[in-house]
Design an enzyme around this catalytic site. Sequence first.
Site, PDB file in Angstrom:
ATOM      1  N   ALA A 116       0.856  -1.190   0.000  1.00  0.00           N
ATOM      2  CA  ALA A 116       0.000   0.000   0.000  1.00  0.00           C
ATOM      3  C   ALA A 116       0.888   1.234   0.000  1.00  0.00           C
ATOM      4  CB  ALA A 116      -0.901   0.017   1.229  1.00  0.00           C
ATOM      5  N   TRP A 118       0.810   5.450   0.477  1.00  0.00           N
ATOM      6  CA  TRP A 118      -0.089   6.485   0.998  1.00  0.00           C
ATOM      7  C   TRP A 118       0.680   7.700   1.493  1.00  0.00           C
ATOM      8  CZ3 TRP A 118       0.885   7.285   6.196  1.00  0.00           C
ATOM      9  CH2 TRP A 118       1.360   6.211   6.950  1.00  0.00           C
ATOM     10  N   VAL A 216       5.247   3.451   1.759  1.00  0.00           N
ATOM     11  CA  VAL A 216       4.761   2.170   1.233  1.00  0.00           C
ATOM     12  C   VAL A 216       4.733   1.218   2.428  1.00  0.00           C
ATOM     13  CG1 VAL A 216       5.342   0.169  -0.197  1.00  0.00           C
ATOM     14  CG2 VAL A 216       5.455   2.471  -1.170  1.00  0.00           C
ATOM     15  N   GLU A 217       3.590   0.566   2.631  1.00  0.00           N
ATOM     16  CA  GLU A 217       3.371  -0.191   3.869  1.00  0.00           C
ATOM     17  C   GLU A 217       3.119  -1.675   3.609  1.00  0.00           C
ATOM     18  OE1 GLU A 217       0.190   1.323   6.325  1.00  0.00           O
ATOM     19  OE2 GLU A 217       0.615  -0.096   7.942  1.00  0.00           O
ATOM     20  N   ASP A 218       3.727  -2.500   4.464  1.00  0.00           N
ATOM     21  CA  ASP A 218       3.366  -3.913   4.597  1.00  0.00           C
ATOM     22  C   ASP A 218       2.328  -3.942   5.716  1.00  0.00           C
ATOM     23  OD1 ASP A 218       3.159  -6.631   4.850  1.00  0.00           O
ATOM     24  OD2 ASP A 218       5.261  -6.966   5.419  1.00  0.00           O
TER      25      ASP A 218
END
Length: 283
Positions: A116, A118, A216-218
């Site tokens: 993701a 954001w 950017v996310e895990d």
Amino acid sequence: MWSFVCEFLVASLVAWSAAAELSFVAEGSQRGKKVDIKELDFQAIPPRRHWQEGSRSRSHPHVKDASKRADISYSGNWCGASQHSTSADQIVNAFSYFTAPDLQLRPGIPGAQYAAAWVGIDGAACKSALLQAGVTTVVNTNGGQSASAWWQWYPEASYSIKGLPVKPGEWMTVNITATSATSGKVIITNAQQGYSVAITVSNGPKLCRVDAEWIVEDFYDAKGQVAFASFSDVWFVDAAATTVKGKNIGIDGAAMVHLQNENGTVVCEAEAYDNSNFVLTSK
Ligand SMILES: *[C@@H]1O[C@H](CO)[C@@H](O)[C@H](O)[C@H]1NC(C)=O
Ligand SMILES: *[C@@H]1O[C@H](CO)[C@@H](O)[C@H](O)[C@H]1NC(C)=O
């Protein structure tokens, strides 16, 4: 270079009401043409944790390039830039162009994989709330991808915006304004397809307005942390954070956050190019 025509015409205005006290109104357009509010099709998704986590590893990998212009830190779920301001000059706006994650399967990891991207205010030093919007992409075991846009005032529910189409690799913008600690405006656009959705929110959980971030996310779903995919470079372009006193503090001096997976392997690195542009590279 970024000469997309912005056509943020107010097309329609309808009240939406979520559970609890948080409420919002939304309006949408495509290339200046009204988008029926019903077609935006907000769908609530229960909240999962989004705070920045510290590194799980006790020893950080050796940083090769000592000339990197910003501090480097490690996280178990975030990769990107996290900028801090003080309560004496709070952050009122965070903005950036970025590309919707374009994913490849990471070999040896079963099942669908995700990332993701954001832009948000708070959630790093401030752990009472996080106002954010972005795009989540999933790559399935056959390599097919789909992406969806969303916004969230964490720890309230996340809302996917089915009516805002997005494909992996497309240029998006997110523009988040905290008009007070508990009210704000989120504008998310697909700059390439000319879609714009503006959401005006009231009665959100209390923001500190001390962090701006481009991530950017895990992320987590109902079953735990999702499998993190490989991705083509994600650029954040024209990234800006504006304070109450009207300064744009950009990303100079921000922590560049690298993502370490559960086994201590660095799987994403963030590298600043200048005060408003940086790149995330999949490892
Ligand atoms: C972000 O949105 C606000 C309105 O909420 C607007 O005044 C501002 O110019 C926008 N910023 C950018 C960079 O488009
Ligand atoms: C971490 O290591 C274990 C054991 O080798 C492995 O099963 C797992 O897939 C690894 N996790 C990731 C995210 O690579």
